[in-house]
Design a protein around this motif. Structure first.
Motif, PDB file in Angstrom:
ATOM      1  N   HIS A 186      10.443  51.351  44.755  1.00 40.60           N
ATOM      2  CA  HIS A 186       9.692  50.097  44.731  1.00 40.60           C
ATOM      3  C   HIS A 186       8.429  50.218  43.887  1.00 40.60           C
ATOM      4  N   ARG A 187       7.814  51.377  43.886  1.00 37.56           N
ATOM      5  CA  ARG A 187       6.557  51.531  43.145  1.00 37.56           C
ATOM      6  C   ARG A 187       6.782  51.415  41.645  1.00 37.56           C
ATOM      7  N   ARG A 188       7.902  51.925  41.160  1.00 39.58           N
ATOM      8  CA  ARG A 188       8.174  51.893  39.723  1.00 39.58           C
ATOM      9  C   ARG A 188       9.112  50.764  39.323  1.00 39.58           C
ATOM     10  N   GLY A 189       9.572  49.998  40.305  1.00 37.84           N
ATOM     11  CA  GLY A 189      10.445  48.885  39.979  1.00 37.84           C
ATOM     12  C   GLY A 189      11.791  49.308  39.443  1.00 37.84           C
ATOM     13  N   MET A 190      12.298  50.439  39.892  1.00 32.24           N
ATOM     14  CA  MET A 190      13.589  50.918  39.418  1.00 32.24           C
ATOM     15  C   MET A 190      14.543  51.047  40.591  1.00 32.24           C
ATOM     16  N   SER A 191      15.774  50.611  40.367  1.00 34.83           N
ATOM     17  CA  SER A 191      16.809  50.811  41.369  1.00 34.83           C
ATOM     18  C   SER A 191      18.026  51.382  40.677  1.00 34.83           C
ATOM     19  N   GLY A 192      18.782  52.134  41.407  1.00 38.53           N
ATOM     20  CA  GLY A 192      19.965  52.752  40.832  1.00 38.53           C
ATOM     21  C   GLY A 192      20.487  53.818  41.765  1.00 38.53           C
ATOM     22  N   LEU A 193      21.182  54.787  41.192  1.00 37.45           N
ATOM     23  CA  LEU A 193      21.769  55.854  41.984  1.00 37.45           C
ATOM     24  C   LEU A 193      20.875  57.075  41.947  1.00 37.45           C
ATOM     25  N   ALA A 194      20.699  57.693  43.109  1.00 43.08           N
ATOM     26  CA  ALA A 194      19.899  58.910  43.221  1.00 43.08           C
ATOM     27  C   ALA A 194      20.773  60.014  43.790  1.00 43.08           C
ATOM     28  N   THR A 195      20.492  61.236  43.370  1.00 44.02           N
ATOM     29  CA  THR A 195      21.230  62.390  43.866  1.00 44.02           C
ATOM     30  C   THR A 195      20.483  62.969  45.057  1.00 44.02           C
ATOM     31  N   VAL A 196      21.179  63.073  46.201  1.00 47.07           N
ATOM     32  CA  VAL A 196      20.546  63.532  47.440  1.00 47.07           C
ATOM     33  C   VAL A 196      21.425  64.601  48.089  1.00 47.07           C
ATOM     34  N   ARG A 197      20.831  65.324  49.033  1.00 46.93           N
ATOM     35  CA  ARG A 197      21.602  66.295  49.812  1.00 46.93           C
ATOM     36  C   ARG A 197      22.523  65.551  50.775  1.00 46.93           C
ATOM     37  N   VAL A 198      23.682  66.107  51.005  1.00 47.93           N
ATOM     38  CA  VAL A 198      24.603  65.490  51.942  1.00 47.93           C
ATOM     39  C   VAL A 198      24.118  65.729  53.367  1.00 47.93           C
TER      40      VAL A 198
END
Length: 789
Positions: free
Chosen positions: A287-299
């Motif tokens: 929200h701070r940078r105004g970007m949305s998309g896919l992020a890589t996270v730990r399962v």
């Protein structure tokens, strides 16, 4: 028909629960038959909601084969752009998102007797929304509609409470799965770790190896590292024939490289070893940078367990986990629900169409967070999809397209100008992350038009969109226009400098490697790699200033701000954060200048230059405030900023701040009449027995008095200040001015410390007085013994 599977024993219990309670929760591990056996055993027409297109197609294909039929007979599927059903279809597999659209069009789901929500544990946003809408429809319009939620692993109690349904558990005949941890070596990328673990697995077990990676890019890089092996890819972007091939037994030993699509619903035959990267790609919003998309996270631990179970479906197996063993206990228990982390603009539109814009009238597994949901409604209002009366006709048209509202807006507004097909071609790419390789959107479109592995899938989506938008002819740069209309806040201008970095209208800086060096760009997809100073455009296209002005929020205003370490006053024309033009202001408003100066002080209070006298007064006031409180003023940086109206004056620039007389400024804060007692309470100097007046040091928390030993002979009472409240710490100095003792108890020093000081320093300073009895010796300010006349 399928052989007898563990779920067969539970079919009567499932039927009874649906008949008596109208709902049930089925918890069954992979391989028990919950996806392909249960729907056929249910009465009436059954719709099975799957989280992914690949799972819907594969499950339908396998179920139809178990009946000896082709897909489209008793068993069919419907996914976006591809539908195989007939009048004979009794069990239909659909994606969750498509069933939401169907439910919006027909809230009664006429002709449907049972809805199966498969793999609900994955907590996709569409699936959570579908569950809430189905519960609402059943409460009001379809009390006879039966719901069955199935999962391989889930917090069953919470879901059962929501459904008011019993939990039916099926245990699989589990083969043992041995665990091996293959942590990354120093500096090793995840792809290299996985490739190394795959080779280890091939040497340790017989059979195929299934490796889980977060995305298609990682799959392709690992495939390149294993080019000497029989490598098969499995992910949602593959053509249908290649997906199906991965789900059939191979002729030799295979290495199947898969995304999370292979975690559940699908069976990959022949697997005896699983290699788990421990990573997954999920929707996230910055929200701070105004970007949305896919992020890589730990399962999560649940996902890691489910992935490992794939190795023991048919025989004992092994899992090779690509992280240190001690990190296993730190994994989150379950996946984070998308509703907590994803962009909720599309959800907000669906809720508005359903008639409950804030979702408060629905029963949720996890309710949407109010802040992100409100942000989604703000976007919809800006797009014309919502107004104070609710969803608009334009909003309903956007919802009907089954796209994110931003993309729907772009398609509807761009089609009359560039033509329906050209607009649909771009939207189809923007709506399918990774459909094209590389950053350059124009180049990706050219490859799709020329023919690539993804062309058929892309064309199906284009044709679907063309059926839902009015036909229009046109010409122009479709890619740039559509992208800018979808994301006007992501139009960017190149900053001056050697490396191309773009400032977007939303204030975010991004790089765009592989796009060349255009002056303006429109960014379709962006993310921010961990630790990077700027974001990174993953899909973008060259644009223009005219386009930025057309789609953006252009404003002109006089701006006075602290920038670059000084006050800058100018008349600016900008689109969002991007300055289009500016000129200096000759006479900026005094109040605006003052506000800018205060902002500069908040950012860098060190711009003020306290003279030694000002610093000394500030330290004395600090002590008095600490000991006596008001009206003696607090003088920390924050306190001085808060009281700036009393002492700052009218500086208009950094130079004015640097020249500010801070001693005079501090004096304006002195309270009256108390200030008349300042020197009594916190004196600048204290008299000592030698007759000297020694300066008190107020720098430390406790005031100190640095004085030579010879000047305090005979002094036994430790001095105090602030009306006797604060003892002064004596720093007793040698003839050379170096501290030899620190004390707040002179009597103790003369009795215990002085003899040692005298012994050590008498030989070093023989011309100075070192009497045996300092209490009776005459104090002196002179540093050497004088001859008697």
């Amino acid at each position: 028909m399928d052989p007898v599977l563990p779920v067969h024993a539970a079919l009567d219990d499932i039927a009874a629960a649906l008949a008596d309670r109208g709902a049930a929760v089925l918890v069954a591990p992979p391989g028990t038959g919950k996806t392909t056996v249960v729907p056929l055993a249910l009465p009436g027409r059954v719709v099975v909601a799957e989280p992914r297109r690949l799972a819907a197609r594969a499950a339908a294909t396998r179920m139809a084969a178990s009946l000896g039929e082709a897909v489209g007979g008793q068993v069919g599927y419907s996914v976006r752009g591809d539908r195989r059903v007939s009048a004979a279809t009794r069990v239909e597999f659909v994606t969750s998102g498509l069933l939401v659209r169907r439910l919006q069009h027909d809230p009664e789901l006429a002709g449907v007797d049972v809805v199966v929500l498969d793999e609900v544990h994955e907590r996709h946003l569409d699936a959570d929304l579908l569950l809430a809408l189905l519960l609402d429809a059943r409460d009001g319009l379809r009390p006879d509609l039966r719901l069955l939620a199935t999962s391989a692993t889930v917090a069953a109690t919470t879901l059962a409470d929501l459904l008011d349904a019993p939990v039916i558990t099926v245990d699989a005949v589990a083969h043992p799965v041995a665990e091996t941890y293959v942590p990354p070596q120093r500096g090793e990328r995840v792809e290299s770790t996985v490739a190394r673990a795959v080779r280890t697995a091939l040497s340790a077990v017989d059979g195929d190896v299934l490796a889980f990676l977060p995305g298609v890019g990682e799959i392709r890089r690992v495939a390149g590292m294993l080019s000497d092996l029989d490598v098969v890819e499995l992910h949602g972007r593959l053509p249908l024939d290649r997906q199906s091939a991965a789900l059939r037994p191979g002729e030799g030993r295979r290495v199947v490289l898969a995304t999370s699509v292979a975690e559940s619903s699908l069976t990959v035959p022949g697997v005896r070893a699983v290699v788990d990267s421990g990573l997954s790609r999920v929707p996230r919003v910055d929200h701070r940078r105004g970007m949305s998309g896919l992020a890589t996270v730990r399962v999560s631990a649940a996902v890691a367990t489910q992935r490992a179970g794939r190795a023991g479906r048919e025989a004992p197996g092994r899992v090779f986990r690509c992280w240190p063993e001690h990190e296993q206990s730190t994994l989150p228990r379950y996946p984070e629900p998308e509703v907590r982390t994803a962009d909720l603009t599309r959800l907000a539109l669906e809720l508005a169409v359903w008639g409950t814009p804030d979702g408060s009238g629905l029963r949720w597994w996890d309710a949407p967070p109010p802040g992100p949901l409100a942000a989604g409604r703000e976007v919809l209002t800006a797009l014309g999809a919502l107004d104070p009366g609710g969803v608009t006709a334009r909003g309903r048209e956007m919802a009907r397209l089954g796209l994110h509202p931003r993309l729907a807006r772009a398609l509807l507004d761009a089609a009359p100008e560039v033509g329906s097909r050209a607009a649909a071609e771009v939207v189809a790419v923007l709506d399918d992350d990774g459909l094209v390789d590389g950053v350059d959107l124009e180049a990706g479109l050219r490859r799709l038009r020329a023919g690539s592995p993804s062309t058929a899938r892309w064309r199906r989506e284009v044709d679907r969109l063309l059926r839902d938008v009015p036909a229009a002819r046109g010409s122009g740069p479709a890619a740039a226009l559509v992208t800018a209309l979808a994301h006007p806040e992501r139009v960017g201008r190149r900053r001056p400098g050697a490396d191309p970095v773009y400032l977007l209208a939303n204030g975010t800086a991004v790089t765009a490697p592989g796009l060349g060096d255009p002056e303006w760009i429109a960014v379709a997809v962006a993310d921010r790699p961990p630790g990077a100073a700027e974001g990174r455009a993953r899909l973008a296209v060259a644009a223009s200033q005219d386009l930025a002005v057309r789609v953006g929020d252009v404003a002109e205003a006089d701006e006075v701000a602290w920038s670059g370490g000084d006050v800058v006053a100018r008349h600016v024309r900008r689109v969002g954060a991007i300055v289009l033009s500016s000129r200096p202001l000759a006479t900026p408003p005094a109040d605006a200048v003052r506000a800018a100066v205060l902002d500069g002080l908040r950012r860098d209070f060190g711009v003020l230059r306290f003279s030694p006298a000002a610093t000394a007064l500030r330290n004395r006031l600090r002590l008095l405030h600490a000991e006596l409180g008001p009206p003696w003023p607090a003088v920390s940086d924050a306190d001085l900023l808060a009281a700036a109206d009393r002492w700052l004056g009218s500086p208009r620039s950094r130079a004015d701040l640097e020249k500010l007389d801070l001693l005079a400024a501090l004096r304006t804060l002195l309270p009256w009449p108390e200030a008349a007692h300042l020197d009594d309470l916190a004196p600048e100097r204290l008299p000592v027995p030698s007759g000297s007046a020694v300066r008190v040091d107020y720098t430390a928390d406790r005031p100190t008095l640095p004085v030579k030993v010879q000047e305090v002979f005979g002094w036994t009472d430790t001095p105090t200040i602030v009306d006797g409240r604060v003892p002064v710490v004596l720093h007793l100095l040698s003839p050379a001015g170096r501290p030899v003792a620190v004390t707040a108890d002179l009597r103790s020093f003369w009795a215990q410390g002085y003899p040692q000081v005298r012994s050590e320093l008498r030989g070093r300073y023989p011309k100075h007085r070192w009497p045996e009895d300092p209490l009776t010796a005459e104090p002196t300010r002179h540093t050497t013994q004088r001859r008697k006349p």
